[in-house]
Scaffold this active site. Structure first.
Site, PDB file in Angstrom:
ATOM      1  N   ASN A 118       0.826  -1.210   0.000  1.00 15.15           N
ATOM      2  CA  ASN A 118       0.000   0.000   0.000  1.00 15.15           C
ATOM      3  C   ASN A 118       0.857   1.256   0.000  1.00 15.15           C
ATOM      4  OD1 ASN A 118      -2.133  -1.791   0.173  1.00 15.15           O
ATOM      5  ND2 ASN A 118      -2.361  -1.571   2.382  1.00 15.15           N
ATOM      6  N   ASP A 120      -0.453   4.236   1.253  1.00 16.74           N
ATOM      7  CA  ASP A 120      -1.268   5.180   2.019  1.00 16.74           C
ATOM      8  C   ASP A 120      -0.674   5.598   3.356  1.00 16.74           C
ATOM      9  OD1 ASP A 120      -1.772   2.890   3.657  1.00 16.74           O
ATOM     10  OD2 ASP A 120      -3.545   2.381   2.470  1.00 16.74           O
ATOM     11  N   HIS A 135       5.864  -0.456  -2.680  1.00 17.58           N
ATOM     12  CA  HIS A 135       5.476   0.342  -3.851  1.00 17.58           C
ATOM     13  C   HIS A 135       5.604   1.845  -3.608  1.00 17.58           C
ATOM     14  CE1 HIS A 135       2.845  -3.308  -5.170  1.00 17.58           C
ATOM     15  NE2 HIS A 135       4.116  -3.448  -5.509  1.00 17.58           N
ATOM     16  N   CYS A 143      11.374  13.940  -8.687  1.00 19.89           N
ATOM     17  CA  CYS A 143      11.605  14.503 -10.016  1.00 19.89           C
ATOM     18  C   CYS A 143      12.290  13.450 -10.879  1.00 19.89           C
ATOM     19  CB  CYS A 143      12.470  15.758  -9.931  1.00 19.89           C
ATOM     20  SG  CYS A 143      12.934  16.418 -11.561  1.00 19.89           S
ATOM     21  N   CYS A 146      16.079  15.203 -11.966  1.00 19.85           N
ATOM     22  CA  CYS A 146      17.179  15.387 -11.018  1.00 19.85           C
ATOM     23  C   CYS A 146      17.094  14.484  -9.796  1.00 19.85           C
ATOM     24  CB  CYS A 146      17.259  16.846 -10.574  1.00 19.85           C
ATOM     25  SG  CYS A 146      15.905  17.384  -9.489  1.00 19.85           S
ATOM     26  N   CYS A 194       9.191  20.486 -11.473  1.00 18.66           N
ATOM     27  CA  CYS A 194      10.089  20.396 -10.329  1.00 18.66           C
ATOM     28  C   CYS A 194      10.590  21.791  -9.963  1.00 18.66           C
ATOM     29  CB  CYS A 194      11.261  19.486 -10.672  1.00 18.66           C
ATOM     30  SG  CYS A 194      12.578  19.446  -9.439  1.00 18.66           S
ATOM     31  N   GLY A 234      -4.867  -9.105   3.156  1.00 14.80           N
ATOM     32  CA  GLY A 234      -5.604  -8.260   2.225  1.00 14.80           C
ATOM     33  C   GLY A 234      -4.948  -8.054   0.888  1.00 14.80           C
ATOM     34  N   LEU A 278     -10.671  -8.172   7.436  1.00  9.01           N
ATOM     35  CA  LEU A 278      -9.380  -8.021   8.123  1.00  9.01           C
ATOM     36  C   LEU A 278      -9.526  -7.463   9.529  1.00  9.01           C
ATOM     37  CD1 LEU A 278      -6.529  -8.702   6.943  1.00  9.01           C
ATOM     38  CD2 LEU A 278      -8.294  -8.508   5.212  1.00  9.01           C
TER      39      LEU A 278
END
Length: 297
Positions: A118, A120, A135, A143, A146, A194, A234, A278
């Site tokens: 996740n 989050d 992830h 950026c 750079c 950026c 999950g 869960l």
């Protein structure tokens, strides 16, 4: 022709039915050394939908891929408009009893680590430490030119200033923080570059079609090697980024336990799949182990 990443999985073999017996999960945790691997299903009770469960976002939404994001300015405008709106809701999500139970297991010395698919940040918000964000995280921006990292809240402020009055109504919010908007709703959205070099900004997350950084993968493999067992929470394990650790644990003879309402791509490697929500399941396990409080705030 560019290959699309794997977004769905259909069982090609008969899989054992899910169980409601939590004893194997409680027993593994009581022994200690459990490595948690969590997926989007853990955050649904916090108001963030998953990808593939009942009502999952893939039924109505195709996630942005890395190839599409880097290909055109139009794709990036569409992504950032949707993500900017989604962030307002996504950023307000709070940990649920499942996240709090995982943090409680760690506080009581039952876990060897936590890997999450996740983006989050809810494990950390619940009190878990040293979480490996497989992830990445939506609260950072990188950026592509750079490599500078910056807080998402800073980008949100800049996008607000560049898009005064941007208040479209979204059809839904997705697990990647992306809101469902039409092309007409995003056509006038202004993307900002950026602040360091003027390059293209991307959330510091692994998009579909993008590889997890090799050093992060190796760190996770080491956590699997050190763990006594692997507890999947999950995740459908559809994509290889998580499934490879299930396969690694199974090859090493380490018990794999899964708590997920629907069948998963890793079921044949698991000693059990508990088909319960869960929050309910993990709170019940905490109670069996005499761990108080995961259902609280």
């Amino acid at each position: 022709m560019r290959m699309r990443p794997t977004l769905s999985w259909t069982p090609t073999e008969d899989l054992p039915p899910g169980s409601t017996d939590l004893e194997p999960v409680a027993e593994a945790l009581s022994t200690g050394g459990v490595l948690v691997l969590s997926g989007a299903g853990l955050s649904t009770e916090s108001g963030i939908p998953d990808y593939r469960g009942e009502g999952g976002s893939l039924n109505r939404h195709t996630p942005m891929t890395y190839q599409d994001f880097t290909a055109t300015a139009q794709a990036r405008r569409r992504y950032w408009a949707r993500s900017h709106l989604g962030w307002r809701t996504f950023g307000r999500a709070r940990p649920n009893s499942g996240h709090r139970a995982v943090a409680a297991f760690a506080r009581h010395g039952l876990l060897s680590g936590v890997i999450t698919q996740n983006v989050d940040g809810l494990h950390q918000a619940a009190g878990s430490e040293d979480v490996v964000e497989l992830h990445g995280s939506l609260d950072r921006v990188v950026c592509l030119s750079c490599g500078a990292l910056s807080p998402r809240r800073e980008l949100a402020r800049r996008l607000e200033e560049a898009n005064a009055g941007f208040e479209p109504v979204a059809a839904g919010i997705n697990p990647d923080g992306d809101a469902d908007l039409t092309d007409e709703q995003v056509e006038d959205f202004r993307v900002v570059p950026c602040a360091v070099c003027g390059g293209v900004l991307k959330p510091d997350v692994v998009f579909f079609g993008e590889a997890v950084p090799p050093r992060r993968v190796e760190h996770c493999r080491e956590l699997v090697r050190e763990a006594a067992s692997l507890l999947v929470l999950g995740s459908s394990l559809t994509v290889m980024s998580g499934l490879r650790f299930v396969r690694q644990a199974a090859r090493a003879g380490k018990p794999v336990l899964i708590v997920n309402l629907d069948p998963t791509r890793g079921d044949r490697h698991a000693v059990t799949r508990v088909a319960l929500p869960l929050g309910t399941a993990l709170t019940a396990v905490a109670g069996r182990l005499g761990i108080p409080g995961p259902a609280g705030v």
